[in-house]
Design an enzyme around this catalytic site. Structure first.
Site, PDB file in Angstrom:
ATOM      1  N   GLU A  10       0.822  -1.215   0.000  1.00 17.96           N
ATOM      2  CA  GLU A  10       0.000   0.000   0.000  1.00 17.96           C
ATOM      3  C   GLU A  10       0.858   1.269   0.000  1.00 17.96           C
ATOM      4  OE1 GLU A  10      -3.137   1.738   0.943  1.00 17.96           O
ATOM      5  OE2 GLU A  10      -3.764   0.198  -0.459  1.00 17.96           O
ATOM      6  N   HIS A 316      -4.389  -3.363   2.259  1.00 18.81           N
ATOM      7  CA  HIS A 316      -3.950  -3.028   3.628  1.00 18.81           C
ATOM      8  C   HIS A 316      -3.639  -4.310   4.412  1.00 18.81           C
ATOM      9  CE1 HIS A 316      -5.720   1.095   3.200  1.00 18.81           C
ATOM     10  NE2 HIS A 316      -4.695   1.369   3.946  1.00 18.81           N
TER      11      HIS A 316
END
Ligand SMILES: Nc1ncnc2c1ncn2[C@@H]1O[C@H](COP(=O)(O)OP(=O)(O)OP(=O)(O)O)[C@@H](O)[C@H]1O
Length: 346
Positions: A10, A316
């Site tokens: 991310e 995530h």
């Protein structure tokens, strides 16, 4: 010194926060390069800088690179985590203030304080309900209630609501130290007991929360869910509105929200929150997309294995797994076909 690549996966703030928590807990010095390299405005923003300073304060870490916009950081703990009374204010990290999410600072220091001997009381100031981060309502109603089952004793008291962009919110976090973290099994969620919600405004008329609450109750009843949403006007420094819903299942909890803004009707805000909840409900999973990545850290630190099924495997989740595994504490297996996560001790 553990070298962390801030651009990994991310490439956002979570790579930094997870590394800070683990450095404080293990006492391992870390060096992070490329902080938030995956973001439009990379480097430390006020929320991240506050998290750096909060983590450093509790373990007396020496810092290099702790400045706004910095993409490099050295964090060298010089003592075990110290329980105590602390105040951290996101608005102080930047001239003109900030509504940076205090829930993210809370999540950075919670486990270090819970695992340290002694009790702590932490005042946090900034944004309490900010989009794209856990709200304080989510922390209270979902995150801390699930962590309690893993052995974490902590509670928050919301003093003032703080929305984007003004912030000005305040909470008090109480943490009991000396926690023995156990694993968690969230494989089946069981039946839905009810959806509980709050529809809130600050500095706006009371018909707005009432309309949000009515619309949410009507929509969820049409979908045959048992629901109760409380409408209220609360204390805050600026106008703001939102609705926050918690789906309470026999074995699990999940949270969803909608934020008011100009040109958006109260009813539409409620519809946004309900749509997320209904989509989640239809997946049949016990763990929502966000709790999925937030559960990894406590699970990795627990003395037993954890297993859970998630609504969606997000980047995530996979990123956080990669960061945690660099500290060599746990092995994390994510099955993207089954949407499942297993965390085992090494
Ligand atoms: N609606 C939501 N409810 C609960 N948690 C959320 C929600 N939206 C985002 N989160 C959580 O907020 C965290 C955001 O992490 P992220 O890496 O994106 O960092 P950030 O510091 O917020 O900022 P940036 O993305 O700008 O780097 C994740 O743990 C994610 O699960």
């Amino acid at each position: 010194m553990i070298e962390i690549d801030g651009s990994y996966g991310e490439g956002g703030g979570q790579v930094l926060r997870t590394s800070l928590s683990l450095a404080a807990i293990t006492g391992e010095p870390i060096r992070i390069a490329g902080i938030r390299a995956g973001r439009k405005k990379p480097g430390l923003a006020p929320q991240h800088l506050t998290a750096v300073r909060a983590a450093a304060r509790i373990c007396n870490a020496h810092l290099r690179g702790d400045a706004l916009g910095s993409m490099q950081l050295e964090f060298i703990p010089s003592s075990p985590v110290q329980a105590g009374i602390y105040t951290f204010d996101v608005s102080k990290a930047q001239p003109g203030g900030s509504a940076g999410a205090i829930a993210l600072i809370l999540q950075t220091i919670l486990l270090p304080l819970a695992l340290a001997p002694g009790n702590s009381r932490v005042t946090l100031k900034g944004g309490t309900h900010v989009n794209f981060s856990p709200t304080v309502t989510y922390i209270e109603q979902v995150y801390l209630r699930i962590l309690q089952r893993m052995g974490v004793e902590a509670k928050v008291k919301l003093g003032a609501w703080g929305w984007y962009p003004q912030g000005g919110g305040e909470i008090e976090l109480q943490v009991s130290g000396g926690c023995q973290l156990g694993g968690i099994n969230l494989w089946e969620r069981g039946d839905l007991h009810q959806v509980r919600g709050v529809a809130v405004v600050t500095e706006l008329p009371s018909h707005i929360p009432q309309r949000m609450a009515n619309r949410a109750e009507n929509l969820l009843r049409e979908a045959h869910l048992k629901v109760a949403v409380k409408a209220s006007r609360e204390k805050g420094v600026a106008p703001g509105a939102g609705i926050f819903l918690t789906a309470e299942y026999q074995n699990s909890l999940a949270g969803f929200g909608g934020f008011g803004r100009l040109q958006l009707s109260a009813e539409t805000v409620a519809e946004i929150a309900c749509q997320q909840l209904l989509e989640f409900h239809h997946t049949g999973a016990p763990v929502d997309e966000h709790l999925a990545d937030q559960l990894l850290l406590p699970a990795a630190l627990a003395s037993q294995e954890s297993h859970y099924r998630v609504a969606q495997v997000s980047s995530h989740l996979t990123t956080n797994a990669g960061v945690i595994q660099q500290f060599g504490l746990a092995q994390i297996a994510i099955d993207e076909a089954e949407n499942s996560v297993s965390v085992m001790h090494l």
